[in-house]
Design a protein around this motif. Structure first.
Motif, PDB file in Angstrom:
ATOM      1  N   LEU A  61     -19.744  -1.688  22.170  1.00  0.00           N
ATOM      2  CA  LEU A  61     -20.680  -1.138  21.185  1.00  0.00           C
ATOM      3  C   LEU A  61     -21.652  -2.225  20.745  1.00  0.00           C
ATOM      4  CD1 LEU A  61     -21.483   1.266  19.396  1.00  0.00           C
ATOM      5  CD2 LEU A  61     -19.793   0.476  17.720  1.00  0.00           C
ATOM      6  N   GLU A  62     -22.936  -1.997  20.962  1.00  0.00           N
ATOM      7  CA  GLU A  62     -23.977  -2.990  20.648  1.00  0.00           C
ATOM      8  C   GLU A  62     -25.181  -2.307  20.010  1.00  0.00           C
ATOM      9  OE1 GLU A  62     -27.930  -4.454  21.438  1.00  0.00           O
ATOM     10  OE2 GLU A  62     -26.959  -2.978  22.745  1.00  0.00           O
ATOM     11  N   ASP A  63     -25.749  -2.969  19.000  1.00  0.00           N
ATOM     12  CA  ASP A  63     -26.949  -2.465  18.342  1.00  0.00           C
ATOM     13  C   ASP A  63     -27.790  -3.647  17.900  1.00  0.00           C
ATOM     14  OD1 ASP A  63     -28.763  -0.669  17.118  1.00  0.00           O
ATOM     15  OD2 ASP A  63     -27.762  -0.955  15.185  1.00  0.00           O
ATOM     16  N   ASN A  64     -28.996  -3.751  18.429  1.00  0.00           N
ATOM     17  CA  ASN A  64     -29.894  -4.870  18.112  1.00  0.00           C
ATOM     18  C   ASN A  64     -29.219  -6.224  18.327  1.00  0.00           C
ATOM     19  OD1 ASN A  64     -32.184  -3.308  17.367  1.00  0.00           O
ATOM     20  ND2 ASN A  64     -31.243  -2.894  15.376  1.00  0.00           N
ATOM     21  N   ASP A  65     -28.493  -6.342  19.435  1.00  0.00           N
ATOM     22  CA  ASP A  65     -27.823  -7.576  19.850  1.00  0.00           C
ATOM     23  C   ASP A  65     -26.611  -7.942  19.001  1.00  0.00           C
ATOM     24  OD1 ASP A  65     -29.720  -7.833  21.865  1.00  0.00           O
ATOM     25  OD2 ASP A  65     -31.002  -9.149  20.664  1.00  0.00           O
ATOM     26  N   VAL A  66     -26.188  -7.065  18.108  1.00  0.00           N
ATOM     27  CA  VAL A  66     -24.961  -7.253  17.336  1.00  0.00           C
ATOM     28  C   VAL A  66     -23.894  -6.355  17.956  1.00  0.00           C
ATOM     29  CG1 VAL A  66     -23.837  -7.008  15.088  1.00  0.00           C
ATOM     30  CG2 VAL A  66     -26.205  -7.820  15.227  1.00  0.00           C
ATOM     31  N   VAL A  67     -22.718  -6.905  18.212  1.00  0.00           N
ATOM     32  CA  VAL A  67     -21.646  -6.123  18.828  1.00  0.00           C
ATOM     33  C   VAL A  67     -20.553  -5.851  17.806  1.00  0.00           C
ATOM     34  CG1 VAL A  67     -22.038  -6.754  21.223  1.00  0.00           C
ATOM     35  CG2 VAL A  67     -20.704  -8.285  19.770  1.00  0.00           C
ATOM     36  N   ARG A  68     -19.956  -4.662  17.920  1.00  0.00           N
ATOM     37  CA  ARG A  68     -18.964  -4.233  16.926  1.00  0.00           C
ATOM     38  C   ARG A  68     -17.775  -3.562  17.602  1.00  0.00           C
ATOM     39  NH1 ARG A  68     -24.033  -2.681  14.676  1.00  0.00           N
ATOM     40  NH2 ARG A  68     -24.561  -3.926  12.825  1.00  0.00           N
ATOM     41  N   PHE A  69     -16.667  -3.566  16.888  1.00  0.00           N
ATOM     42  CA  PHE A  69     -15.451  -2.871  17.290  1.00  0.00           C
ATOM     43  C   PHE A  69     -14.788  -2.347  16.027  1.00  0.00           C
ATOM     44  CE2 PHE A  69     -10.986  -2.433  18.185  1.00  0.00           C
ATOM     45  CZ  PHE A  69     -10.929  -1.971  19.479  1.00  0.00           C
ATOM     46  N   PRO A  70     -14.229  -1.131  16.075  1.00  0.00           N
ATOM     47  CA  PRO A  70     -14.107  -0.201  17.202  1.00  0.00           C
ATOM     48  C   PRO A  70     -15.295   0.747  17.284  1.00  0.00           C
ATOM     49  CG  PRO A  70     -12.864   0.638  15.350  1.00  0.00           C
ATOM     50  CD  PRO A  70     -13.463  -0.659  14.894  1.00  0.00           C
ATOM     51  N   ASP A  71     -15.336   1.534  18.365  1.00  0.00           N
ATOM     52  CA  ASP A  71     -16.374   2.572  18.464  1.00  0.00           C
ATOM     53  C   ASP A  71     -15.819   3.937  18.085  1.00  0.00           C
ATOM     54  OD1 ASP A  71     -14.848   3.237  20.653  1.00  0.00           O
ATOM     55  OD2 ASP A  71     -16.514   3.269  22.079  1.00  0.00           O
ATOM     56  N   ALA A  72     -14.537   3.957  17.668  1.00  0.00           N
ATOM     57  CA  ALA A  72     -13.880   5.156  17.144  1.00  0.00           C
ATOM     58  C   ALA A  72     -12.676   4.691  16.330  1.00  0.00           C
ATOM     59  CB  ALA A  72     -13.430   6.067  18.285  1.00  0.00           C
ATOM     60  N   PRO A  73     -12.240   5.460  15.335  1.00  0.00           N
ATOM     61  CA  PRO A  73     -11.083   5.042  14.537  1.00  0.00           C
ATOM     62  C   PRO A  73      -9.876   4.729  15.419  1.00  0.00           C
ATOM     63  CG  PRO A  73     -12.163   6.913  13.513  1.00  0.00           C
ATOM     64  CD  PRO A  73     -12.822   6.735  14.845  1.00  0.00           C
ATOM     65  N   THR A  74      -9.151   3.658  15.066  1.00  0.00           N
ATOM     66  CA  THR A  74      -8.032   3.230  15.894  1.00  0.00           C
ATOM     67  C   THR A  74      -6.844   2.803  15.039  1.00  0.00           C
ATOM     68  OG1 THR A  74      -7.273   1.560  17.501  1.00  0.00           O
ATOM     69  CG2 THR A  74      -9.164   0.958  16.124  1.00  0.00           C
ATOM     70  N   GLU A  75      -5.938   3.721  14.793  1.00  0.00           N
ATOM     71  CA  GLU A  75      -4.711   3.389  14.071  1.00  0.00           C
ATOM     72  C   GLU A  75      -3.847   2.445  14.908  1.00  0.00           C
ATOM     73  OE1 GLU A  75      -4.172   4.062  10.985  1.00  0.00           O
ATOM     74  OE2 GLU A  75      -6.006   5.250  10.823  1.00  0.00           O
ATOM     75  N   ARG A  76      -3.909   2.596  16.205  1.00  0.00           N
ATOM     76  CA  ARG A  76      -3.162   1.700  17.097  1.00  0.00           C
ATOM     77  C   ARG A  76      -3.653   0.267  16.938  1.00  0.00           C
ATOM     78  NH1 ARG A  76      -3.787   0.150  22.618  1.00  0.00           N
ATOM     79  NH2 ARG A  76      -1.785  -0.268  23.655  1.00  0.00           N
TER      80      ARG A  76
END
Length: 231
Positions: free
Chosen positions: A138-153
């Motif tokens: 997941l990337e937006d304007n050169d910033v990357v993020r996690f998660p791309d969906a909720p993750t209880e695991r």
């Protein structure tokens, strides 16, 4: 990590999490998507994609979708390759020198962590560590993020890493950014605020949160350089 038999195609649609319709040599073809995440920002109509052709005649789909062109950047979106790339990277000595033991999929408590290693530090003391690996697409304007969906695991893994510290192990959460040339990594509080809170708390307790980018080609992905982490 390298792929074999790579072909280029044009993404058309994704009717469900597991398959996509791709134009290959002018023929609409149903392919397997090696990432069950949403990936909506990646799989846009007419996007250039890269696929690995299987030699197994018994498969229902002949191709696996492994990478996609997003603007100027090639993004690997194979959810299986970050673990393999991390294992390869640690094996090379790029993470820790003098690694004496290295295993994948090792159980601790109620979790199975991606990598377990033992290494000799500069004082000749054997250190034991667990590494949990998360792939980042997941990337937006050169910033990357996690998660791309909720993750209880994902939250469960974070809590178990904190338990590892209590038992004397080192604990690492390694975010493998499946692309190059990004500014920094941060947890996505909009998508899953509880994950972001758990990550910050674990970091404060001693879990080491790392992010590294990757050199991505149509037929390979290799871990390269550290990326700034902002919690």
């Amino acid at each position: 990590m390298k792929y074999n038999n790579i072909v280029k195609g044009t993404f058309l649609s994704r009717p469900n999490r597991f398959i996509a319709h791709v134009l290959i040599d002018g023929v609409e073809t149903t392919v397997h998507v090696k990432n069950t995440g949403r990936c909506r920002e990646l799989l846009q109509p007419r996007a250039e994609v890269y696929l690995e052709r299987s030699d197994n005649p018994a498969r229902k789909t002949q191709y696996d979708l492994v990478a996609v062109k997003k603007g100027r950047r090639l993004v690997n979106m194979d959810s299986q390759i970050p673990n393999a790339a991390a294992y390869e990277w640690i094996s090379s000595g790029a993470f820790k020198r003098n690694v004496t033991t290295l295993r994948r999929e090792v159980t601790f408590g109620n979790s199975r962590f991606d990598i377990y290693l033992e290494y000799m530090d500069d004082d000749g003391i054997t250190r034991k560590a667990f590494v949990e690996v998360k792939g980042v697409t997941l990337e937006d304007n050169d910033v990357v993020r996690f998660p791309d969906a909720p993750t209880e695991r994902g939250i469960k893994h974070i809590h178990e890493l904190v338990e590892c510290l209590k038992e004397g192990y080192e604990a690492y959460l390694l975010f493998v950014v499946q692309m190059k040339d990004v500014k920094y990594f941060e947890p996505d509080r909009v998508i899953h605020g509880d994950f972001a809170d758990a990550l910050k708390e674990a970091h404060d307790r001693g879990v080491q949160v790392l992010a590294y980018d990757c050199e991505v080609t149509s037929c390979s992905m290799e871990i390269r350089d550290p990326v700034e982490v902002r919690l």
